[in-house]
Enzyme design. Structure first.
Site, PDB file in Angstrom:
ATOM      1  N   GLU A  26     -27.560 -29.026  -8.397  1.00 27.75           N
ATOM      2  CA  GLU A  26     -27.265 -27.767  -9.091  1.00 27.75           C
ATOM      3  C   GLU A  26     -26.196 -27.965 -10.157  1.00 27.75           C
ATOM      4  OE1 GLU A  26     -26.995 -23.923  -7.207  1.00 27.75           O
ATOM      5  OE2 GLU A  26     -27.738 -24.809  -5.347  1.00 27.75           O
ATOM      6  N   ASP A  38     -23.401 -22.331  -0.064  1.00 24.58           N
ATOM      7  CA  ASP A  38     -24.793 -21.877   0.047  1.00 24.58           C
ATOM      8  C   ASP A  38     -25.700 -22.974   0.590  1.00 24.58           C
ATOM      9  OD1 ASP A  38     -24.091 -19.396  -0.927  1.00 24.58           O
ATOM     10  OD2 ASP A  38     -24.779 -19.803  -2.971  1.00 24.58           O
TER      11      ASP A  38
END
Length: 80
Positions: A26, A38
């Site tokens: 990410e 997350d």
């Protein structure tokens, strides 16, 4: 996807290691400056448990939490 690739490739990476790799994807490839929370929750979640995460040490501790068994519900609100 990470778990499937890990299993198919016989990599034997831990769920925490996979979370760090997902975070790196990410950050480095997508350009989203995310933390690892997350990814850790996605990879380490246990039904009817909260997850206590030490993001510095990458330790996780599932904590029993089943409000439905007591006739309760949990409401999470994002106030942004």
């Amino acid at each position: 996807m990470a778990v499937g690739l890990n299993d198919a490739g016989g990599l034997r990476l831990s769920r925490s290691e996979l979370a760090l790799l997902a975070q790196r994807a990410e950050n480095d490839f997508v350009g989203a400056p995310t933390g690892v929370m997350d990814q850790m929750i996605s990879l380490q979640a246990v039904e009817d448990h909260l997850l206590l995460i030490d993001t510095q040490a990458l330790d996780v501790e599932p904590i029993a939490f089943a409000p439905r068994s007591h006739g309760l519900a949990l409401l999470v609100v994002d106030e942004r």
